[in-house]
Write an enzyme that holds these catalytic residues in place. Structure first.
Site, PDB file in Angstrom:
ATOM      1  N   ASP A  30       0.853  -1.185   0.000  1.00 36.68           N
ATOM      2  CA  ASP A  30       0.000   0.000   0.000  1.00 36.68           C
ATOM      3  C   ASP A  30       0.887   1.232   0.000  1.00 36.68           C
ATOM      4  OD1 ASP A  30      -3.243   0.136   0.894  1.00 36.68           O
ATOM      5  OD2 ASP A  30      -2.113   2.015   0.984  1.00 36.68           O
ATOM      6  N   GLU A 151     -14.471 -10.214  -6.929  1.00 38.48           N
ATOM      7  CA  GLU A 151     -14.620 -10.674  -5.552  1.00 38.48           C
ATOM      8  C   GLU A 151     -16.086 -10.585  -5.137  1.00 38.48           C
ATOM      9  OE1 GLU A 151     -12.385 -12.193  -3.562  1.00 38.48           O
ATOM     10  OE2 GLU A 151     -14.346 -12.465  -2.671  1.00 38.48           O
ATOM     11  N   LEU A 153     -17.012 -11.261  -1.746  1.00 35.41           N
ATOM     12  CA  LEU A 153     -17.105 -11.313  -0.284  1.00 35.41           C
ATOM     13  C   LEU A 153     -17.945 -10.162   0.257  1.00 35.41           C
ATOM     14  CD1 LEU A 153     -14.956  -9.013   0.935  1.00 35.41           C
ATOM     15  CD2 LEU A 153     -13.321 -10.765   0.288  1.00 35.41           C
ATOM     16  N   GLU A 155     -18.764  -7.693   3.574  1.00 36.02           N
ATOM     17  CA  GLU A 155     -18.202  -7.187   4.815  1.00 36.02           C
ATOM     18  C   GLU A 155     -18.944  -7.872   5.961  1.00 36.02           C
ATOM     19  OE1 GLU A 155     -17.876  -2.944   5.164  1.00 36.02           O
ATOM     20  OE2 GLU A 155     -17.242  -2.752   3.089  1.00 36.02           O
ATOM     21  N   LYS A 204     -19.656  -9.660 -12.199  1.00 32.63           N
ATOM     22  CA  LYS A 204     -19.611  -8.920 -10.933  1.00 32.63           C
ATOM     23  C   LYS A 204     -20.664  -7.814 -10.898  1.00 32.63           C
ATOM     24  CE  LYS A 204     -18.184  -6.993  -7.181  1.00 32.63           C
ATOM     25  NZ  LYS A 204     -17.951  -7.501  -5.880  1.00 32.63           N
ATOM     26  N   GLY A 257     -26.939   0.042   1.693  1.00 29.85           N
ATOM     27  CA  GLY A 257     -25.844   1.015   1.719  1.00 29.85           C
ATOM     28  C   GLY A 257     -24.548   0.265   1.488  1.00 29.85           C
ATOM     29  N   CYS A 260     -20.387  -0.940  -1.847  1.00 31.11           N
ATOM     30  CA  CYS A 260     -20.510  -1.666  -3.123  1.00 31.11           C
ATOM     31  C   CYS A 260     -21.797  -1.405  -3.884  1.00 31.11           C
ATOM     32  CB  CYS A 260     -20.368  -3.155  -2.859  1.00 31.11           C
ATOM     33  SG  CYS A 260     -18.845  -3.530  -2.001  1.00 31.11           S
ATOM     34  N   LYS A 263     -22.540   2.220  -5.270  1.00 35.11           N
ATOM     35  CA  LYS A 263     -21.524   2.593  -6.267  1.00 35.11           C
ATOM     36  C   LYS A 263     -21.639   1.717  -7.521  1.00 35.11           C
ATOM     37  CE  LYS A 263     -17.226   1.169  -5.410  1.00 35.11           C
ATOM     38  NZ  LYS A 263     -16.252   0.588  -6.252  1.00 35.11           N
TER      39      LYS A 263
HETATM   40  C1  UGA Z   1     -21.937  -6.857  -1.344  1.00 34.15           C
HETATM   41  C2  UGA Z   1     -22.197  -8.233  -1.957  1.00 34.15           C
HETATM   42  O1  UGA Z   1     -23.139  -8.951  -1.163  1.00 34.15           O
HETATM   43  C3  UGA Z   1     -20.908  -9.037  -2.054  1.00 34.15           C
HETATM   44  O2  UGA Z   1     -21.160 -10.274  -2.709  1.00 34.15           O
HETATM   45  C4  UGA Z   1     -19.890  -8.244  -2.865  1.00 34.15           C
HETATM   46  O3  UGA Z   1     -18.641  -8.909  -2.953  1.00 34.15           O
HETATM   47  C5  UGA Z   1     -19.681  -6.889  -2.209  1.00 34.15           C
HETATM   48  O4  UGA Z   1     -20.938  -6.199  -2.131  1.00 34.15           O
HETATM   49  C6  UGA Z   1     -18.700  -6.108  -3.058  1.00 34.15           C
HETATM   50  O5  UGA Z   1     -19.011  -5.802  -4.208  1.00 34.15           O
HETATM   51  O6  UGA Z   1     -17.545  -5.905  -2.629  1.00 34.15           O
HETATM   52  P1  UGA Z   1     -21.593  -5.907   1.152  1.00 34.15           P
HETATM   53  O7  UGA Z   1     -21.725  -4.549   0.541  1.00 34.15           O
HETATM   54  O8  UGA Z   1     -20.467  -6.175   2.078  1.00 34.15           O
HETATM   55  O9  UGA Z   1     -21.479  -7.025  -0.010  1.00 34.15           O
HETATM   56  O10 UGA Z   1     -22.915  -6.177   1.971  1.00 34.15           O
HETATM   57  P2  UGA Z   1     -24.284  -6.997   1.821  1.00 34.15           P
HETATM   58  O11 UGA Z   1     -24.379  -7.975   2.903  1.00 34.15           O
HETATM   59  O12 UGA Z   1     -24.461  -7.485   0.447  1.00 34.15           O
HETATM   60  O13 UGA Z   1     -25.339  -5.838   2.127  1.00 34.15           O
HETATM   61  C7  UGA Z   1     -25.435  -4.683   1.314  1.00 34.15           C
HETATM   62  C8  UGA Z   1     -26.564  -3.800   1.789  1.00 34.15           C
HETATM   63  O14 UGA Z   1     -27.819  -4.390   1.488  1.00 34.15           O
HETATM   64  C9  UGA Z   1     -26.587  -3.530   3.285  1.00 34.15           C
HETATM   65  O15 UGA Z   1     -26.874  -2.164   3.491  1.00 34.15           O
HETATM   66  C10 UGA Z   1     -27.724  -4.391   3.814  1.00 34.15           C
HETATM   67  O16 UGA Z   1     -28.332  -3.845   4.962  1.00 34.15           O
HETATM   68  C11 UGA Z   1     -28.674  -4.333   2.632  1.00 34.15           C
HETATM   69  N1  UGA Z   1     -29.590  -5.493   2.570  1.00 34.15           N
HETATM   70  C12 UGA Z   1     -29.116  -6.738   2.340  1.00 34.15           C
HETATM   71  C13 UGA Z   1     -30.954  -5.272   2.705  1.00 34.15           C
HETATM   72  O17 UGA Z   1     -31.424  -4.128   2.904  1.00 34.15           O
HETATM   73  N2  UGA Z   1     -31.807  -6.338   2.592  1.00 34.15           N
HETATM   74  C14 UGA Z   1     -31.357  -7.590   2.362  1.00 34.15           C
HETATM   75  O18 UGA Z   1     -32.187  -8.512   2.261  1.00 34.15           O
HETATM   76  C15 UGA Z   1     -29.976  -7.801   2.241  1.00 34.15           C
END
Ligand code: UGA
Length: 435
Positions: A30, A151, A153, A155, A204, A257, A260, A263
């Site tokens: 980094d 990816e 994954l 958070e 993706k 929110g 990911c 954006k």
């Molecule tokens: C998301 C994707 O799930 C991952 O597969 C991907 O790798 C990642 O983006 C990325 O592109 O790096 P993440 O942003 O960490 O992962 O979180 P999520 O668990 O997917 O949740 C995203 C948002 O959706 C959160 O604000 C969560 O509260 C909301 N959410 C999720 C809902 O409002 N309802 C749901 O049923 C599920």
């Protein structure tokens, strides 16, 4: 395998730690020397379950290293992952300047053939651009094989997601890069999809946008439920049992929110537009997502009347549980809106208090509380913005005793309404109360 990972943000650090765990020798690089110093001293700059343990184990085993020396890391490794940020530009497009900057350095410092793996989320056709950029900046001295390896994954469960993926996606047109990636990911025993670079990049964006679409669909259904007296939890449960629909990502609430979905949906709309396709479906996904926060805010105002002088306990600031990440979190809108209306906003989050201070410290009438009960003390209402487990398990009888009014606005539908009623609360959630 000897691997360099450039960029030690969420994706870079988790990828580096997990690839070291699989037995590779990994150097995470980094340009932020403070971050590298912190990591070298054994401290992890982000909150992510199991990450610290896995980093420590692999540092001790001399498989994982942290460095600011980009040229040496390029020279000494044959496989180089690019995991730097791709923030949104003002117009919503992904800013690829960091990715391209790293590619130029790789071209400049490579003396032998390299496999360059694009791990950052990038628009379709970036791999093609990288290949051209690497070759032109290196004067055709060495061979570069570009791989797109998006990816997936999440958070909060990043380590588990990396080590137990439902699929690994590899986009490349090089047979030797394909064999190398098979060797690298084979030990995970997960399906590996080999495809071309453009398709891998699109997998993706298309996946993240589809998940965001599912959430907005559930939220739109929640709004219909409020107009008809139906219960969105019952409706999405009934829908999700159909395996063609699936249960996941149908949780209604105050919208998605994080770093990911907002954006990526934005970037996908831009890419489509540039290519001549108007992705109106995704524009509606964004509109519904923005509406959910506003609608929640309006419900609070409608029920409480003027917010001036009202004390509101806000439980949960992170965009989702098990992370201290506040990026695009509903709290970033709601806390200032409530405060602007004259409310005293008493906030608490189990792990995101430090980043929250950076965001809200300058706002008058926002108080940072040590726990839920301090936030709720003599409050006129409780607002649940993040579905932390500890809020689900909270002693709500005890909470009722410290509150001025037994009123809960639940933006995450954590509880069964009747149970909260029995505990003496007026309970207002999402998609379960007729307006
Ligand atoms: C998301 C994707 O799930 C991952 O597969 C991907 O790798 C990642 O983006 C990325 O592109 O790096 P993440 O942003 O960490 O992962 O979180 P999520 O668990 O997917 O949740 C995203 C948002 O959706 C959160 O604000 C969560 O509260 C909301 N959410 C999720 C809902 O409002 N309802 C749901 O049923 C599920």
């Amino acid at each position: 395998m000897k691997i360099a990972i450039i960029g030690t943000g969420y994706v870079g650090l988790v990828t580096g730690a997990c690839l070291a765990e699989l037995g590779n020798r990994v150097t995470c690089v980094d340009n932020n020397s403070e971050k590298i110093q912190t990591l070298n001293s054994g401290t992890i700059p982000i909150f992510e379950p199991d990450l610290e343990e896995i980093v420590k184990r692999n540092v001790n085993a001399k498989r994982l290293f942290f460095s600011i020396d980009l040229p040496a890391s390029i020279r000494e490794n044959d496989v180089i992952f690019i995991a730097v940020g791709t923030p949104s530009k003002e117009n919503g497009e992904a800013d690829l300047s960091f990715v391209e900057g790293v590619a130029r350095k790789i071209a400049q410092h490579s003396q032998n053939p390299k496999i360059v793996v694009e791990k950052s989320t990038v628009p379709v056709e970036t791999g093609r651009r990288l290949q051209a950029l690497l070759t032109s900046h290196n004067g055709n001295k060495t061979r570069f094989e570009v791989v797109s390896n998006p990816e997936f994954l999440r958070e909060g469960s990043a380590i588990h997601d990396f080590l137990h993926p439902e699929r690994v996606v590899i986009g490349t047109n090089s047979e030797s890069a394909r064999a190398k990636m098979q060797e690298l990911y084979g030990p995970l025993n997960s399906p590996i999809i080999f495809t071309d670079i453009n398709s891998a990049e699109l997998i993706k964006h298309a996946s993240n946008s589809f998940l965001a679409l599912k959430i907005s669909y559930a939220n739109a259904i929640a709004n219909i439920c409020e107009l008809t007296g139906a219960d969105v939890e019952e409706v999405t449960y009934g829908m999700g049992l159909d395996s063609r629909i699936g249960k996941q990502f149908l949780r209604a609430g105050i919208g998605f929110g994080g770093s990911c979905f907002p954006k990526d949906v934005d970037a996908f709309i831009r890419i489509a537009k540039q290519k001549g396709y108007s992705f109106g479906l995704l524009e509606e996904v964004q509109r519904i997502n923005a509406f959910q926060r506003k609608h929640f805010f309006e419900k609070i105002k409608k029920r409480l009347g003027s917010l001036k002088g009202k004390s509101l306990a806000v439980l949960g600031l992170a965009f989702k549980p098990n992370t201290d990440d506040l990026r695009h979190a509903p709290s970033l809108d709601l806390v200032p809106w409530l405060q602007k209306e004259g409310a005293l906003v008493r906030v608490f989050d189990p792990v995101a208090m430090n980043p929250a201070r950076l965001k809200f410290d300058s706002l008058p009438n926002v108080q940072f509380c040590a726990d839920e009960f301090e936030a709720m003390n003599l409050a006129d209402a409780v607002l649940i913005l993040t579905e932390w487990q500890q809020f689900k398990e909270l002693d709500w009888e005890k909470a009722n005793a410290v509150l001025k009014k037994a009123l809960i606005f639940d933006g995450r539908n954590l509880f069964v309404p009747n149970r909260m009623k029995q505990l003496g609360f007026e309970y207002i959630s999402v998609g379960r109360d007729a307006l």
